[in-house]
Write an enzyme that holds these catalytic residues in place. Structure first.
Site, PDB file in Angstrom:
ATOM      1  N   GLY A  12       0.822  -1.212   0.000  1.00 38.07           N
ATOM      2  CA  GLY A  12       0.000   0.000   0.000  1.00 38.07           C
ATOM      3  C   GLY A  12       0.847   1.248   0.000  1.00 38.07           C
ATOM      4  N   LYS A  44       9.118  -0.371   4.655  1.00 38.56           N
ATOM      5  CA  LYS A  44       8.635   0.988   4.423  1.00 38.56           C
ATOM      6  C   LYS A  44       9.813   1.883   4.069  1.00 38.56           C
ATOM      7  CE  LYS A  44       5.362   2.560   7.120  1.00 38.56           C
ATOM      8  NZ  LYS A  44       4.572   3.249   8.164  1.00 38.56           N
ATOM      9  N   ASP A  64       0.195  10.627  15.752  1.00 41.62           N
ATOM     10  CA  ASP A  64      -0.600  10.473  14.531  1.00 41.62           C
ATOM     11  C   ASP A  64      -1.530   9.262  14.670  1.00 41.62           C
ATOM     12  OD1 ASP A  64      -1.514  11.046  12.010  1.00 41.62           O
ATOM     13  OD2 ASP A  64       0.113  10.007  10.973  1.00 41.62           O
ATOM     14  N   GLY A  73       1.495   4.820   1.703  1.00 45.90           N
ATOM     15  CA  GLY A  73       1.238   5.505   2.964  1.00 45.90           C
ATOM     16  C   GLY A  73       1.704   6.940   2.917  1.00 45.90           C
TER      17      GLY A  73
HETATM   18  P1  AMP Z   1       1.576   3.570   6.152  1.00 45.55           P
HETATM   19  O1  AMP Z   1       2.782   4.130   5.504  1.00 45.55           O
HETATM   20  O2  AMP Z   1       1.845   3.062   7.533  1.00 45.55           O
HETATM   21  O3  AMP Z   1       0.405   4.514   6.113  1.00 45.55           O
HETATM   22  O4  AMP Z   1       1.129   2.264   5.320  1.00 45.55           O
HETATM   23  C1  AMP Z   1       0.756   2.267   3.968  1.00 45.55           C
HETATM   24  C2  AMP Z   1       0.063   0.993   3.632  1.00 45.55           C
HETATM   25  O5  AMP Z   1       0.899  -0.114   3.932  1.00 45.55           O
HETATM   26  C3  AMP Z   1      -1.243   0.770   4.377  1.00 45.55           C
HETATM   27  O6  AMP Z   1      -2.182   0.203   3.482  1.00 45.55           O
HETATM   28  C4  AMP Z   1      -0.893  -0.217   5.452  1.00 45.55           C
HETATM   29  O7  AMP Z   1      -1.993  -1.047   5.763  1.00 45.55           O
HETATM   30  C5  AMP Z   1       0.254  -0.999   4.837  1.00 45.55           C
HETATM   31  N1  AMP Z   1       1.186  -1.376   5.912  1.00 45.55           N
HETATM   32  C6  AMP Z   1       1.935  -0.561   6.677  1.00 45.55           C
HETATM   33  N2  AMP Z   1       2.651  -1.234   7.578  1.00 45.55           N
HETATM   34  C7  AMP Z   1       2.337  -2.528   7.403  1.00 45.55           C
HETATM   35  C8  AMP Z   1       2.725  -3.755   8.034  1.00 45.55           C
HETATM   36  N3  AMP Z   1       3.589  -3.773   9.059  1.00 45.55           N
HETATM   37  N4  AMP Z   1       2.181  -4.903   7.582  1.00 45.55           N
HETATM   38  C9  AMP Z   1       1.309  -4.909   6.556  1.00 45.55           C
HETATM   39  N5  AMP Z   1       0.895  -3.798   5.917  1.00 45.55           N
HETATM   40  C10 AMP Z   1       1.397  -2.622   6.329  1.00 45.55           C
END
Ligand code: AMP
Length: 314
Positions: free
Chosen positions: A11, A40, A134, A13
């Site tokens: 996804g 990430k 946040d 973010g």
């Molecule tokens: P974020 O940057 O935390 O907003 O995440 C962006 C996307 O990645 C969102 O759809 C989250 O659900 C997914 N995501 C973030 N961290 C994780 C994780 N540890 N495991 C699975 N999906 C994640």
């Protein structure tokens, strides 16, 4: 990056794309399949400034901190293009997806389990003077076994608000407390509690509670409609906050809607705890540990055991 084999995007973010990846070698040096992780990659907004080492040091501190309800940060490294890569354990879903999925019902007992997990995570962090900054349903992840894991700790402080709008949900104001909307520069643990209160309310209503219209002023207007405008009695220090000293004034106005009328299906103990979190004056808000001692958690219904929570409709 060489240690990880990227499988697919999970996804987009606030800070960049999150990928599902597999560790190429297991840390214990043994053979077998490497662990699945979420990668990430946080791009530097101004690569000419180089890597933010303070941020990395702070993130590394978080690595030392293990808690049942906080997502495990497995590794942190930097890439040649000066991005920071955070490696997390993989979650299955998040609270925003659960709330949006109308095929999943959320009972009062489920809500109690979700709030309990969230408060336990926040309480453990506040005890160590770590603030989230946040909190929103998107950051409440769930493992397959039903364990809630809070994610994105401290990132907001380390990276500020992204200049580019990557995700429509990312910069939502709906969980932001009134003191920050009025320009307070000091962020306290009470600010996190306001956000927890907003998430609690959303679990009960099945829609975001305080939906302002994209601007701080609109968000404040929405808050004041429910809680009344701040005055010297309900929030003595508010007039020292930047927006007030700059001359922004609201007519003295009591709440125009009654709390009990909004949360008609919620029992009294539930409303009482919610009211203790959503107080205009941050000094009067319950702390996380006060919330955890509230009779709501002792009364029936008992929180749903995490393994019985329904996380998807498949
Ligand atoms: P974020 O940057 O935390 O907003 O995440 C962006 C996307 O990645 C969102 O759809 C989250 O659900 C997914 N995501 C973030 N961290 C994780 C994780 N540890 N495991 C699975 N999906 C994640």
């Amino acid at each position: 990056m060489d240690n990880y084999e990227v499988i697919k995007a999970l996804g987009q973010g606030t800070w960049g794309v999150v990928h599902l990846a597999r560790q190429k070698s297991s840390p214990d040096g043994g053979g077998g399949e490497g662990r699945l992780v979420a990668l990430k990659k946080i791009k530097s907004e101004r690569p000419e400034d180089g890597i933010n080492f303070t941020a990395i040091r702070e993130i590394k501190l978080l690595r030392e901190f293990k808690h049942e309800n906080i997502i495990e940060l497995v590794d942190v490294f930097t890439t040649p293009d000066k991005a920071v890569c955070l490696v997390y354990e993989v979650a299955d879903t998040d609270l925003a997806k659960i709330l949006k999925n109308r095929a999943i019902s959320i009972s009062l007992a489920d809500t109690k389990q979700h709030l309990l997990s969230l408060l336990r995570a926040i309480s453990a962090c506040h005890e160590r003077w770590i603030l989230h900054r946040d909190l929103k349903p998107d950051n409440c992840l769930f493992l397959k076994d039903g364990t809630m894991k809070l994610a994105d700790f401290g990132l907001a402080r380390m990276y500020g608000t992204p200049k580019t709008r990557l995700s429509p949900q990312a910069i939502t104001l709906w969980y932001k407390p009134p003191e920050l909307l009025l320009g307070a520069s000091e962020y306290s643990s009470a600010a996190d509690i306001w956000s927890v209160g907003c998430i609690f309310a959303e679990l009960l209503l099945r829609r975001p509670f305080l939906q302002g219209n994209q601007t701080d002023i609109s968000q404040l207007d929405t808050i004041f409609t429910v809680f009344g405008t701040p005055n010297e009695t309900n929030w003595p220090d508010h007039s020292a906050l930047p927006l007030c000293t700059q001359g922004l004034l609201w007519d003295d106005c009591p709440p125009t809607v009654q709390f009990d009328e909004i949360f008609i299906a919620a029992p009294q103990d539930c409303i009482s705890l919610l009211r203790s979190m959503l107080v205009l004056d941050p000094n009067k808000r319950f702390t996380a540990s006060q919330c955890l001692s509230h009779p709501y958690f002792m009364n029936d219904p008992a929180p749903t055991p995490k393994e019985n929570l329904v996380l998807s409709s498949e």
